[in-house]
Design a protein around this motif. Structure first.
Motif, PDB file in Angstrom:
ATOM      1  N   LEU A 117       0.837  -1.187   0.000  1.00 42.75           N
ATOM      2  CA  LEU A 117       0.000   0.000   0.000  1.00 42.75           C
ATOM      3  C   LEU A 117       0.881   1.249   0.000  1.00 42.75           C
ATOM      4  O   LEU A 117       1.988   1.248   0.540  1.00 42.75           O
ATOM      5  CB  LEU A 117      -0.897   0.021   1.232  1.00 42.75           C
ATOM      6  CG  LEU A 117      -1.919  -1.106   1.369  1.00 42.75           C
ATOM      7  CD1 LEU A 117      -2.674  -0.959   2.681  1.00 42.75           C
ATOM      8  CD2 LEU A 117      -2.889  -1.102   0.196  1.00 42.75           C
ATOM      9  N   ASP A 171      -4.051   4.472  -4.379  1.00 39.24           N
ATOM     10  CA  ASP A 171      -4.963   3.587  -3.657  1.00 39.24           C
ATOM     11  C   ASP A 171      -6.343   4.197  -3.461  1.00 39.24           C
ATOM     12  O   ASP A 171      -7.352   3.495  -3.507  1.00 39.24           O
ATOM     13  CB  ASP A 171      -4.374   3.245  -2.283  1.00 39.24           C
ATOM     14  CG  ASP A 171      -3.158   2.339  -2.376  1.00 39.24           C
ATOM     15  OD1 ASP A 171      -3.103   1.521  -3.310  1.00 39.24           O
ATOM     16  OD2 ASP A 171      -2.266   2.453  -1.517  1.00 39.24           O
ATOM     17  N   ASN A 185      -8.533   0.684  -3.567  1.00 40.81           N
ATOM     18  CA  ASN A 185      -8.737   0.075  -2.249  1.00 40.81           C
ATOM     19  C   ASN A 185     -10.133  -0.516  -2.116  1.00 40.81           C
ATOM     20  O   ASN A 185     -10.308  -1.598  -1.547  1.00 40.81           O
ATOM     21  CB  ASN A 185      -8.515   1.111  -1.146  1.00 40.81           C
ATOM     22  CG  ASN A 185      -7.040   1.274  -0.793  1.00 40.81           C
ATOM     23  OD1 ASN A 185      -6.187   0.551  -1.301  1.00 40.81           O
ATOM     24  ND2 ASN A 185      -6.744   2.230   0.076  1.00 40.81           N
TER      25      ASN A 185
END
Length: 495
Positions: free
Chosen positions: A6, A168, A386
């Motif tokens: 991430l 993300d 995400n």
């Protein structure tokens, strides 16, 4: 397997490299820029016009290091386009270096856009150092305009760390650099492996800008990238049709008679010894004549005997919800595909959650959207990278199933939330019936080994290798032709 990280964890890694390992930011930037240049240099010609898009963060500083190394190697036909008002200390230092080298530079906010557009249109290479991994929303303003102009150019594009606009927390359909080559830092980023984002990265390389190994090992893995070949145990020399597994397919209809046949042939090529097909009475004669190796039956409410696995849905048509509930009630291992998934979604949308045995679902993106809407409602957030990963993890957990999500990539997720991504990048596999072949492979392995994760992972790897073999031989092909290479791909997978 390679870990996918991430952006927030990479930011922590970068901070720890400075605070814990005492590495100066300028050293990290110098190492990053040098390694990017070394990877890029073989693609350059001496007369190339190089345009560098340099934001105010560390990606902009990395791009300036690349510019300097290129200049020192004789690539003097350069222009630097600066943007941003918040400039990191390291980036500011490299802007001073570029000034000392007397490189031509333009401040985007103070330059007529026609000039900027012209520079990008006449470039041979554009180096994208506008934005990094920490982007929280879609690009706007001058950055968005520069990205749009770069994408309209015929120039090839090198992205530093990530294509600008990708992140993300950014909607997957937001404006983003379309790179030909991306050199990312430290670890591959999960944001690069959404179905809509991987193609924007082009050829993907990962380098380590001197992050200490002990810090790299501490970065959590948000998903795994599987780049290995499939592995299967060899069949014993005394195996025969009954021990090689028996798959029962519930599929086929007047409108879609070919799907079940493709799945059945794939089962055999993936080492099933027996295949039974339960089809509609209207297509019984056709199915029996087209598939002499398959035991063709018409389901008329009779008890369903035990099989190694059930494959439910190829070419099934609509209105199958009552039969699907009966099949779930058997508790047998099941691969649910195509119309079977839509029937399941219909049950879920009505609040019905039938108990089932071991279950693998193989949706393409349209079927996945239908499934997620039935579980979480139409307003469930699936827009950002995400959100996409969270949605498939939550769906697998709620359904107590393994998902094999098919797109230009393959995302495999188990009910514990573990995610493995397989790179496809083979558009020749995007042909009608390819998914039926995959479901047949997975069902055959599921029937033999009674392990849904193994069947999903190794089956997807075998399917990808089959596509590579067919592409090498024919370029483009139909799914009948694809089947001709499946047995070879399975044989290659045998340990």
């Amino acid at each position: 397997m390679k870990p996918l990280a991430l952006a927030s964890d990479i930011a922590t890694l970068d901070k720890n490299a400075q605070d814990v390992a005492h590495l100066p930011p300028l050293c990290l930037m110098e190492s990053a820029g040098l390694q990017i240049y070394q990877l890029w240099k073989p693609s350059l010609s001496k007369d190339d016009r190089l345009v560098f898009l340099c934001g105010g963060g560390n990606n902009g500083g990395d791009a300036l290091v690349v510019s300097r190394y290129a200049l020192q190697d004789g690539f003097a036909n350069q222009v630097l386009i600066y943007t941003g008002t918040r400039i990191s200390e390291s980036c500011a230092r490299h802007r001073l270096v570029a000034q000392a080298y007397a490189l031509v530079s333009l401040q985007a906010e103070n330059t007529e856009f026609t000039r900027l557009f012209s520079e990008l249109q006449h470039a041979d290479w554009i180096v994208d150092g506008l934005m990094g991994t920490g982007l929280k929303g879609p690009l706007n303003g001058i950055a968005a305009s520069l990205v749009e102009a770069a994408n309209q150019s015929k120039a090839r594009i090198l992205a530093v760390d990530v294509p600008s606009g990708l992140g993300d927390e950014v909607p997957s359909d937001a404006i983003c650099i379309q790179a030909d080559m991306t050199v990312t830092m430290g670890l591959l980023k999960r944001s690069m492996f959404h179905p809509s984002t991987r193609s924007r990265c082009g050829s993907l390389f990962c380098v380590n800008p001197s992050f200490p190994p002990f810090l790299l090992q501490q970065v959590p893995s948000a998903a795994l990238l599987c780049e290995r070949k499939a592995h299967l145990p060899k069949l014993a020399i005394d195996e025969y049709k009954n021990s090689r597994s028996h798959v029962a397919i519930f599929g086929g209809s007047v409108a879609y008679s070919g799907a079940a046949r493709l799945s059945a042939k794939a089962c055999f090529a993936a080492r099933a010894g027996l295949v039974s097909l339960y089809c509609d009475a209207q297509v019984y004669t056709l199915a029996a004549s087209e598939a002499p190796s398959v035991m063709v039956k018409v389901y008329e409410g009779q008890p369903i005997p035990p099989y190694g696995a059930l494959l439910v849905g190829p070419g099934w048509g609509s209105g199958r919800e009552p039969l699907l509930e009966k099949l779930f009630a058997t508790g047998q291992s099941m691969v649910l595909d195509a119309d079977g998934i839509r029937a399941y979604a219909s049950l879920l949308a009505r609040g019905r959650r039938p108990e089932h045995g071991p279950l693998v679902l193989t949706p393409h993106l349209g079927e996945l959207a239908c499934l997620l809407a039935s579980l979480f409602g139409d307003d469930y957030d699936r827009k950002t990278v995400n959100a996409f990963f969270a949605s498939i993890q939550k769906a697998a957990a709620e359904l107590k199933a393994t998902l094999v999500v098919k797109s230009s990539l393959v995302h495999i997720v188990d009910e514990a939330g573990n995610v493995v991504v397989i790179e496809g990048n083979n558009p020749s596999l995007g042909v009608a019936g390819s998914g039926d072949v995959l479901s047949g492979i997975v069902a055959s392995l599921f029937a033999k080994y009674q392990d849904g994760w193994l069947a999903a992972l190794e089956g997807a790897l075998i399917h990808q290798q089959t596509g590579r073999l067919a592409k090498r031989a024919y370029g483009y092909y139909d799914s009948e032709t694809l089947l001709a290479f499946l047995g070879r791909a399975v044989q290659e997978a045998e340990l």
